[in-house]
Design a protein around this motif. Structure first.
Motif, mmCIF file in Angstrom:
data_model
loop_
_atom_site.group_PDB
_atom_site.id
_atom_site.type_symbol
_atom_site.label_atom_id
_atom_site.label_comp_id
_atom_site.label_asym_id
_atom_site.label_seq_id
_atom_site.Cartn_x
_atom_site.Cartn_y
_atom_site.Cartn_z
ATOM 1 N N ASP A 164 0.849 -1.194 0.000
ATOM 2 C CA ASP A 164 0.000 0.000 0.000
ATOM 3 C C ASP A 164 0.888 1.250 0.000
ATOM 4 O O ASP A 164 1.682 1.447 0.919
ATOM 5 C CB ASP A 164 -0.888 -0.019 1.249
ATOM 6 N N SER A 186 -0.129 4.418 0.174
ATOM 7 C CA SER A 186 -0.854 5.615 0.610
ATOM 8 C C SER A 186 -0.128 6.401 1.694
ATOM 9 O O SER A 186 -0.226 7.633 1.739
ATOM 10 C CB SER A 186 -2.265 5.242 1.086
ATOM 11 N N ASP A 187 0.628 5.728 2.585
ATOM 12 C CA ASP A 187 1.322 6.454 3.650
ATOM 13 C C ASP A 187 2.769 6.779 3.280
ATOM 14 O O ASP A 187 3.557 7.187 4.128
ATOM 15 C CB ASP A 187 1.267 5.685 4.978
ATOM 16 N N ARG A 195 3.158 8.555 0.180
ATOM 17 C CA ARG A 195 2.855 9.330 -1.012
ATOM 18 C C ARG A 195 3.870 10.451 -1.263
ATOM 19 O O ARG A 195 4.262 10.708 -2.401
ATOM 20 C CB ARG A 195 1.447 9.910 -0.895
ATOM 21 N N ASP A 199 2.280 4.182 -7.715
ATOM 22 C CA ASP A 199 1.700 3.341 -6.671
ATOM 23 C C ASP A 199 2.473 2.049 -6.438
ATOM 24 O O ASP A 199 2.423 1.479 -5.347
ATOM 25 C CB ASP A 199 0.250 2.991 -7.023
#
Length: 258
Positions: free
Chosen positions: A11, A13-14, A16, A23
Motif C-alpha cells: 500500500d 498511501s502512507d 505518497r 503506486d
C-alpha cells in the motif's frame, strides 16, 4: 499517470510524499531490497527523496528490516566468500553454469544465480506476482531456505513468493555460518549459529580479519575450517577457534529429528 500492471502488493498511501504517483514503487523497492541483500555490495540507492527502511510505508518497513537483519546475519558467510574471491579471483555471485556444468539445463537460466557455493537466489522481477518457477540444478538436493523443505535437483518447481519472500534455496551439504545481531560492521560479530544442510559431506572455510585495516596483507587473519560428515552426522572444526555466542545450540542440522 503511471498505472501498475497489477494491483500493488504494498500500500503506497502512507508513503505518497516519497513515491508520488507511482503506486507500485514501494513494491519495486521492496523486491529490489530483497535482491540486494544477496549481492556482494548491498547499497540502498534509489530515485526517491528518501531511501531509509521507514521511507516506503508501514507495510514495507518490516520487510525491509527483515532483509537488513538477514544481511547482517549472513555476514560471516559473505565475508568469507569475499576472501575466497580475493584468493582465487572467481566471483561469488555467479551464473548456475559455473557450479553445475554437467547440467545442460542451466545454460539458459538467466534469472537465477548462486551466491557462494550454498545459496541459490531466484529474484522476483515481475510486478504484482506472488509465485515463480525456479529450476533446481541436478546432481544435488536442495532445501527451501524459508521452510527447510528438501527437494531433488533436476526439476523446475513453482515456489510461493509473497511480497516478503525472495525464493532462496540452500544446496545439500552446505555449512552456513550465521552471525549474531549487530548494528553495523563496525561491531565485532560473533557466530550465533552454524546451520548444516545434510545430504553429502561438506566443507566451509570461515575467514576473519579486523575488518578495518590492511593488516590481513601481513597475514593477520583467522581461518576456521568446518567439515560435515554425512555418514556420522558430525560437524568438526579445525584451525582458529571461532568466537561464538555460545557453544550450546551452536550447530543446527536442518531436518534432524524429522
Amino acid at each position: 499517470m503511471h498505472k501498475p500492471e497489477r494491483t500493488p502488493l504494498i500500500d503506497p498511501s502512507d508513503a505518497r510524499a516519497n513515491v508520488g504517483g507511482y503506486d507500485d514503487y514501494p513494491e519495486l523497492y521492496v523486491r529490489w531490497f530483497e535482491y540486494g541483500a544477496f549481492q556482494p555490495n548491498f547499497r540502498s540507492h534509489g530515485s526517491r527523496p528518501q531511501n531509509e527502511v521507514w521511507s516506503y510505508g508501514r507495510q514495507a518497513e518490516p520487510i525491509l528490516e527483515k532483509y537488513l537483519k538477514l544481511r547482517y546475519e549472513l555476514m560471516p558467510y559473505i565475508y568469507s566468500l569475499a576472501h575466497g574471491t580475493h584468493e582465487n579471483g572467481a566471483p561469488f555471485m555467479r551464473g548456475l553454469f559455473m557450479d553445475f556444468g554437467d547440467d545442460p539445463k542451466v545454460v539458459d537460466v538467466g534469472d537465477e544465480y548462486m551466491f557462494g557455493p550454498s545459496l541459490l537466489v531466484a529474484p522476483v522481477v515481475e510486478q504484482g506476482v506472488t509465485s515463480r518457477e525456479v529450476y533446481l540444478p541436478a546432481g544435488t538436493d536442495w532445501y527451501n531456505f524459508w521452510t527447510n523443505e528438501r527437494m531433488h535437483g533436476g526439476q523446475t518447481v513453482m515456489v510461493a513468493a509473497p511480497i516478503d519472500v525472495i525464493p532462496l534455496f540452500v544446496k545439500a551439504a552446505s555449512i552456513l555460518p550465521l552471525g549474531e545481531a549487530v548494528e553495523s560492521t563496525n561491531e565485532r560479530q560473533r557466530l550465533a549459529k552454524v546451520k548444516v544442510y545434510p545430504g553429502a559431506d561438506g566443507e566451509f572455510e570461515l575467514y576473519r580479519d579486523d575488518g578495518t585495516t590492511y593488516e590481513y596483507e601481513q597475514g593477520k587473519s583467522e581461518l576456521t575450517r568446518f567439515h560435515w560428515s554425512d555418514r556420522t552426522k558430525n560437524l568438526t572444526r579445525t584451525g582458529t577457534k571461532a568466537e561464538v555466542v555460545s557453544e550450546d545450540g551452536l550447530v543446527e542440522v536442518v531436518g534432524a529429528g524429522h
